[in-house]
Design a protein around this motif. Structure first.
Motif: not given
Ligand code: BES
Ligand code: MN
Length: 465
Positions: A445-454, A136-139
């Motif tokens: 779910d990990w990908e969805k978690g990353c999007r949620s964090m963004i 998320a931070l990198r994105s």
């Protein structure tokens, strides 16, 4: 303007998600088991790897933090937005032991994808959480060279052994951890594809108990009869910890258990429950009963105390000879809930075991660092922001849930920060098998978690600092 930065970050994540999943795989390859008796070098190595990852993300002041004892943690921050809130992001890079190695379908430290899941120790608990923050931070930092909020990252190295040195760490580096809100990526989703915002945790009180009746083992035929068997003595002590319904039977233990309010009970009763699915997720055999008396499984897992015997030792399968053992050993844990006190619980447990010890056997009880329970009110703008972010990331309304597990950091940090809001979320699902063999992460779910964090960083950036 902000919407554009958000879209760029989301787009960047979509284009790079397999590269960022590779970062997770690299972390899984490091056997960072924090338990006593295991080589501490890999935990140190893992701290180094996490530090490089945070640097690659674009965080500043990245450093490995030490207290002089225990395993190293990692810190990094980005604080170019004075006036915006500061978030403390917490996860841990240490893992549990692997259990029975022969039961792993693929080796625990060789991350492997199968049927949409990533298998490996720590894939979900909690290297998946670490990698989610990094992604998320990198994105943001790679697309706009800025974050929507100020961020501090603390990746701990000894959560799985009770975070005994965390208090010291916070004292040594007090200024590093000041924040307006805390995110803890170390709990689990309510179901596969259904996010949870976790509003309570149980605490834990753990002891090891050793029961000795002889100075060395003896022939069970020659000597059997007059001599107390320490394994039977310990078994009786353990069996007396619960009643026939499996509920704790320690005198005074449940006295302080807080009653659920009518609203809380209504909320639990409204949660979806399908016994067949629950049995599958919990790995219950067909013939085995669900125990614990009346009440929903959610009440029992989140708001009632429970007792587990994690390990028991006396001789071994291989060495099982016709002997009366000299000594028997067990590790026993009690999960505690509001308003149970960890030290009072420890005292009651010790007293109970000593009182139940038959035949004058010698009993030695050693406590481990306890962790207290945690419960929060979920009103307020920070929680609203989290619910929104999870809904956007998963495309599903999040469940406000409790959790049966324990995370010592949560109570410690929220207290230190004067009751700052804490957002507990995580990338595990009910099929994750954390702490067991074949731990895995549902990659979608990990990908969805990353999007949620963004989304979460963007949502919190909208709040006043
Ligand atoms: N991630 C878990 C705790 C957890 C699991 C919280 C599921 C919410 C939902 C954590 O890493 C853990 O296992 N902690 C230990 C803590 C103990 C050593 C103090 C635990 O619960 O056994
Ligand atoms: Mn964890």
């Amino acid at each position: 303007m902000n919407g554009k930065k958000l879209d760029l970050a989301l787009q960047h994540f979509n284009d790079h998600k397999s590269v960022y999943l590779d970062d997770l795989k690299d972390l899984i390859r490091i056997p960072s088991i924090s338990f006593p008796g295991f080589d501490p070098a890999p935990v140190r190595h893992c701290a180094g790897a996490v530090a490089s990852l945070l640097k690659t993300c674009g965080l500043k002041d990245v450093r490995v933090l030490e207290t002089g004892i225990g395993h190293p943690s990692v810190f990094g921050q980005w604080n170019n937005e004075p006036g915006k809130p500061t978030l403390l992001l917490y996860a841990h890079h240490d893992v549990q032991p692997v259990g029975r190695e022969e039961l792993w379908i693929t080796p625990p430290f060789d991350p492997t994808e199968r049927n949409g899941r990533l298998y490996g120790r720590g894939s979900a608990d909690d290297k998946g959480g670490v990698a989610m923050y990094a992604a998320a931070l990198r994105s943001y930092l790679q697309t706009g060279n800025a974050l929507p909020v100020n961020v501090k990252c603390l990746i701990e190295g000894e959560e799985e052994v009770g975070s005994a040195n965390l208090g010291t760490l916070l004292q040594l580096h007090r200024e590093l951890f000041s924040a307006d809100a805390v995110v803890i990526a170390d709990s689990e989703n309510f179901d596969s594809g259904v996010p949870a915002l976790t509003a309570s945790l149980r605490g834990i009180v753990t002891v090891t108990v050793e029961v000795r009746s002889l100075s060395s083992s003896v022939h069970s035929g020659t000597w059997g009869g007059p001599l107390p068997d320490p394994v039977i003595a310990l078994s009786r002590m353990i069996a007396s910890l619960v009643d026939e319904t499996g509920q704790p039977a320690i005198l005074g233990l449940v006295d302080k258990v807080r009653m659920l309010s009518r609203e809380e009970r209504a909320h639990l009763d409204a949660l979806p429950f399908q016994e067949s699915l629950y049995r599958k997720q919990a790995k219950l055999l067909d013939t085995t009963q669900i125990i614990g008396g009346k009440g929903s499984v959610y009440e029992k897992m989140w708001y009632r105390p429970s007792i587990a015997v994690n390990a028991i030792e006396a001789s071994s399968r291989k060495q099982a000879a016709n002997i009366i053992n000299d000594v028997a050993w067990a590790r026993i844990g009690i999960r505690i809930v509001p308003d149970m006190d960890p030290n009072v619980t420890l005292d009651l447990l010790k007293k109970h075991l000593l009182k139940q010890a038959p035949w004058g056997v010698q009993v030695t009880i050693q406590p481990e660092a306890p962790s207290t329970w945690w419960k929060t009110d979920t009103t307020g703008s920070v929680f609203e922001a989290a619910l929104k972010a999870l809904e956007k990331g998963y495309g599903k309304r999040p469940v406000v849930a409790g959790a049966g597990g324990s995370i010592p950091f949560v109570q410690t940090i929220t207290e230190a920060l004067g009751n700052a809001p804490a957002l507990l979320l995580g990338v595990g699902d009910p099929f994750t098998a954390a702490h067991s063999e074949n731990e895995s992460l549902l990659i979608s779910d990990w990908e969805k978690g990353c999007r949620s964090m963004i989304h979460l960083l963007a949502e919190l950036g909208e709040l006043n600092g």
